[in-house]
Design a protein around this motif. Structure first.
Motif, short mmCIF file in Angstrom:
data_model
loop_
_atom_site.label_atom_id
_atom_site.label_comp_id
_atom_site.label_asym_id
_atom_site.label_seq_id
_atom_site.Cartn_x
_atom_site.Cartn_y
_atom_site.Cartn_z
N MET A 75 15.44 100.21 -12.53
CA MET A 75 16.23 99.18 -13.18
C MET A 75 16.78 99.74 -14.50
SD MET A 75 15.08 95.42 -14.48
CE MET A 75 14.91 94.86 -12.82
N ASP A 76 18.03 99.44 -14.77
CA ASP A 76 18.62 99.99 -15.98
C ASP A 76 18.14 99.24 -17.23
OD1 ASP A 76 20.23 97.71 -16.48
OD2 ASP A 76 22.01 98.60 -15.60
N ALA A 77 18.29 99.87 -18.36
CA ALA A 77 17.76 99.36 -19.63
C ALA A 77 18.36 98.01 -20.01
CB ALA A 77 18.00 100.37 -20.74
N ASN A 78 19.64 97.80 -19.74
CA ASN A 78 20.28 96.52 -20.09
C ASN A 78 19.68 95.36 -19.30
OD1 ASN A 78 21.99 97.59 -22.03
ND2 ASN A 78 23.59 98.05 -20.52
N LYS A 79 19.38 95.61 -18.03
CA LYS A 79 18.77 94.57 -17.20
C LYS A 79 17.36 94.23 -17.71
CE LYS A 79 19.82 92.45 -13.29
NZ LYS A 79 20.69 91.29 -13.35
N LYS A 80 16.61 95.26 -18.09
CA LYS A 80 15.27 95.02 -18.64
C LYS A 80 15.36 94.20 -19.92
CE LYS A 80 12.59 98.93 -16.96
NZ LYS A 80 11.81 100.11 -17.33
N ILE A 81 16.29 94.52 -20.78
CA ILE A 81 16.46 93.78 -22.03
C ILE A 81 16.80 92.32 -21.73
CG2 ILE A 81 17.97 93.51 -24.06
CD1 ILE A 81 18.08 96.64 -24.11
N GLN A 82 17.65 92.09 -20.74
CA GLN A 82 18.02 90.72 -20.35
C GLN A 82 16.78 89.93 -19.90
OE1 GLN A 82 20.83 90.55 -17.12
NE2 GLN A 82 20.90 88.33 -17.12
#
Length: 168
Positions: free
Chosen positions: A1-8
């Motif tokens: 999973m990409d970092a932006n998705k994790k942050i979301q």
């Protein structure tokens, strides 16, 4: 999973936590309640969530990778069998994956409240999913979570149709 998705996803967790904590602080016996520990564990080795008492105070630890999986078009979120059918704290049907995340946050925060009452207020507690858990969980579900649920009769119908189409 990409970092932006994790942050979301992490932002969604903190949103649910803020809603829960604000609600808990309105309870007369918990006005000083504050989560001291929140760990969002992305390791696939983490196989369970936990809410309870940590060395710094009440807190939660979430197995994030379990929460972010694709749930399909419509899904059934289950609770423990002993209260899955309960109208307030039981399982539900939904399309929005954020609701599964919200339920888990409410569930684990209720455990943190359970142990706060034991350690800070010197109240006795019973089984992990007994009355001392179910009461704060029901309060959180009623005030914070359940108002965000879609119409359950419509969702159950959609779920049944979706499962039937997959099994054909």
């Amino acid at each position: 999973m990409d970092a932006n998705k994790k942050i979301q996803f992490e932002r969604q967790v903190y949103h649910w936590l803020a809603l829960c904590e604000a609600e808990i602080k309105t309870w007369s016996d918990c006005s000083d309640f504050e989560l001291h520990h929140c760990r969002l564990d992305w390791s696939p080795r983490r196989s369970a969530h936990r809410g309870g008492w940590y060395s710094s105070g009440p807190g939660i630890n979430l197995a994030m990778w379990l929460l972010v999986r694709d749930r399909g078009e419509v899904y059934r979120m289950y609770e423990y069998a002993s209260f899955d059918d309960d109208a307030v704290i039981g399982g539900f049907y939904a399309k929005d994956a954020n609701l599964a995340l919200g339920m888990i946050v409410c569930h684990e925060v209720a455990h943190a409240v359970q142990f706060y009452k034991k350690k800070v207020l010197n109240q006795s507690i019973d089984a992990p999913h007994g009355k001392s858990f179910k009461l704060p969980y029901a309060q959180l579900r009623k005030a914070v979570f359940n108002p965000k649920l879609p119409n359950q009769a419509e969702m159950k119908k959609s779920y049944t149709e979706y499962v039937s189409s997959v099994l054909r």
